[in-house]
Structures are given as structure tokens and as C-alpha cells.
Design a protein around this motif. Sequence first.
Motif, mmCIF file in Angstrom:
data_model
loop_
_atom_site.group_PDB
_atom_site.id
_atom_site.type_symbol
_atom_site.label_atom_id
_atom_site.label_comp_id
_atom_site.label_asym_id
_atom_site.label_seq_id
_atom_site.Cartn_x
_atom_site.Cartn_y
_atom_site.Cartn_z
ATOM 1 N N LYS A 79 0.826 -1.216 0.000
ATOM 2 C CA LYS A 79 0.000 0.000 0.000
ATOM 3 C C LYS A 79 0.858 1.264 0.000
ATOM 4 O O LYS A 79 0.410 2.316 -0.444
ATOM 5 C CB LYS A 79 -0.900 0.025 1.230
ATOM 6 N N LYS A 80 2.088 1.158 0.484
ATOM 7 C CA LYS A 80 2.957 2.331 0.607
ATOM 8 C C LYS A 80 3.756 2.635 -0.660
ATOM 9 O O LYS A 80 4.353 3.699 -0.762
ATOM 10 C CB LYS A 80 3.909 2.154 1.785
ATOM 11 N N TRP A 81 3.806 1.695 -1.614
ATOM 12 C CA TRP A 81 4.628 1.958 -2.807
ATOM 13 C C TRP A 81 3.943 1.635 -4.135
ATOM 14 O O TRP A 81 4.280 2.233 -5.154
ATOM 15 C CB TRP A 81 5.973 1.231 -2.720
ATOM 16 N N LEU A 82 3.018 0.722 -4.178
ATOM 17 C CA LEU A 82 2.484 0.241 -5.464
ATOM 18 C C LEU A 82 1.222 0.999 -5.875
ATOM 19 O O LEU A 82 0.166 0.435 -6.055
ATOM 20 C CB LEU A 82 2.201 -1.261 -5.386
ATOM 21 N N GLU A 109 5.197 0.618 -18.025
ATOM 22 C CA GLU A 109 6.601 0.875 -17.711
ATOM 23 C C GLU A 109 6.743 2.101 -16.812
ATOM 24 O O GLU A 109 7.438 2.056 -15.794
ATOM 25 C CB GLU A 109 7.409 1.059 -18.995
ATOM 26 N N GLU A 110 6.058 3.189 -17.160
ATOM 27 C CA GLU A 110 6.127 4.401 -16.356
ATOM 28 C C GLU A 110 5.491 4.187 -14.988
ATOM 29 O O GLU A 110 5.994 4.658 -13.970
ATOM 30 C CB GLU A 110 5.454 5.569 -17.083
ATOM 31 N N GLY A 111 4.357 3.501 -14.958
ATOM 32 C CA GLY A 111 3.683 3.223 -13.688
ATOM 33 C C GLY A 111 4.511 2.339 -12.776
ATOM 34 O O GLY A 111 4.561 2.562 -11.559
ATOM 35 N N MET A 112 5.179 1.338 -13.362
ATOM 36 C CA MET A 112 6.029 0.459 -12.552
ATOM 37 C C MET A 112 7.180 1.253 -11.934
ATOM 38 O O MET A 112 7.456 1.131 -10.745
ATOM 39 C CB MET A 112 6.569 -0.701 -13.403
ATOM 40 N N GLU A 113 7.860 2.053 -12.747
ATOM 41 C CA GLU A 113 8.997 2.813 -12.218
ATOM 42 C C GLU A 113 8.544 3.832 -11.185
ATOM 43 O O GLU A 113 9.196 4.011 -10.158
ATOM 44 C CB GLU A 113 9.788 3.490 -13.338
ATOM 45 N N ALA A 114 7.407 4.496 -11.436
ATOM 46 C CA ALA A 114 6.892 5.464 -10.464
ATOM 47 C C ALA A 114 6.635 4.796 -9.117
ATOM 48 O O ALA A 114 6.814 5.419 -8.067
ATOM 49 C CB ALA A 114 5.606 6.107 -10.996
ATOM 50 N N SER A 115 6.250 3.533 -9.140
ATOM 51 C CA SER A 115 6.032 2.791 -7.898
ATOM 52 C C SER A 115 7.348 2.270 -7.321
ATOM 53 O O SER A 115 7.614 2.427 -6.127
ATOM 54 C CB SER A 115 5.079 1.619 -8.148
#
Length: 159
Positions: free
Chosen positions: A38-41, A141-147
Motif C-alpha cells: 500500500k505504501k509503494w504500489l 513501464e512508467e507506472g512500474m517505475e513510479a512505484s
Amino acid sequence: MTKLDLKLEGDTHVIVTRRFKAPPEFVYRAHTDAELIKKWLYGPDGWVMTNCLYDARPGGQIRLDWQDANGENAFYLTGEFIALTPNERIEHVERMHLPDPTPDNHIVTTFAPIDDGTLLSLRMTMPDADARAIMLETGMEEGMEASYVRIDPLFALAD
């Protein structure tokens, strides 16, 4: 430029790698502990995770829901865990609901120790080239890195 490296293999595979300063035990826990998830994804800044069911055990269910800052563009993910080797490997299947479900994405995630932390590797397998293309068009890709960029600071707070 992101720290995440994404490569295509054949017609159906996506290989993602990323380095973390945190050790494998923490990066694995960040991928299996619902309270840490919940804190990163939650994707790009401004997005929120509105539901997090993450039962990290063989046969355990996954349900993650997100929405943007305006309460719009909501979507969710469902899946099931297949196998877990603590601190080393997670195997699961997931599908995005955008709103219709995407085909199953079979994912094997490994956590390898490296000199300064962890090398995370994900091998995603889609049923065909079209399904893979649709997945890549979502901005994953952008969403994964942002998380992912949020994991190392969580480890720093845990010290």
C-alpha cells in the motif's frame, strides 16, 4: 530515463529488471506484505490504491484497485499466487480490468543479491503478441517505475 529496464523476448515475453539498494529480504517483503504494498504500489503521483487484497501464499488471491487524483480512470487487477520461495522468487498470474479483463499475464519475479542491494527480475508471459502489445500500451513501464522508486526510501525508514 527510468532505472527500470524493459526488454521484449519473442512474441509473448516482457523482461523487466531493476536494481534496488535494499537487500533481497526487504524487496521480497515489499512484494508480499500488503501493508508495505500500500505504501509503494500506487503508480504515478496523484494516484491512490483504494483496495489491497494480497494473500501471498500458493493459491492466495490478489485484488488491487486504483484511481487517479480526480477519482476517475479507475481500474483494478486480479490474480492468484502459484508459488513463493521466501526472499528469492514469486510466481503468480494477474490480469488487469480496464474495464474488461486482459488475458492472463504469467509472471515470475526473482530477487537476486548484488553487491549493493538487489537485482529484481520479472519475466512476464502473455498468451500472444496482441495481448503483449495491449499491455505495453497501458503505460505500465512508467507506472512500474513510479512505484518502484518508492521501495528504497521505505527500506531507509525501516532501519
